[in-house]
Design an enzyme around this catalytic site. Sequence first.
Site, PDB file in Angstrom:
ATOM      1  CB  CYS A  84      -0.952  -0.031   1.194  1.00 57.34           C
ATOM      2  SG  CYS A  84      -0.103  -0.091   2.793  1.00 57.34           S
ATOM      3  CG  ASN A  85       0.088   5.494  -0.264  1.00 61.58           C
ATOM      4  OD1 ASN A  85       0.736   5.309  -1.280  1.00 61.58           O
ATOM      5  ND2 ASN A  85      -0.930   6.331  -0.220  1.00 61.58           N
TER       6      ASN A  85
END
Length: 124
Positions: A84-85
């Site tokens: 993800c981030n």
Amino acid sequence: MKRSFYGIILAAFLVIHACKTTAATKIPDRNIRDVVNSADVVLIDVRVPEQYAENTAKNAINIPLSELPANTASLKGKKIVVFCNKGIQADQAMEILKKEGIEAYDGTTWKNVKAIQDEKAAGK
């Protein structure tokens, strides 16, 4: 004086032993670089579609974290790397996949996975 000395020793002993963990640290069976670059891996970006559209790792598919539980059946029998981030959603995705018995690896962030891919492409 003797009582307080022995009390301090006993307290120190208890603190030291209470902080020990009984479980051994598990070393991953495979290096994440090997997994990310293997031909049979499925790279899953668990961010929302808008973030995925901005940038992601090469050949990654988008299954947002909120939709992952509904898609686990299609992932069984596959080797998965999630990211993800910042790694928070990837950690949550790992929990979901592991509960389902899916072979999953935590790539942490899309930038990390992309860097691993770029490193291989550069021949490092």
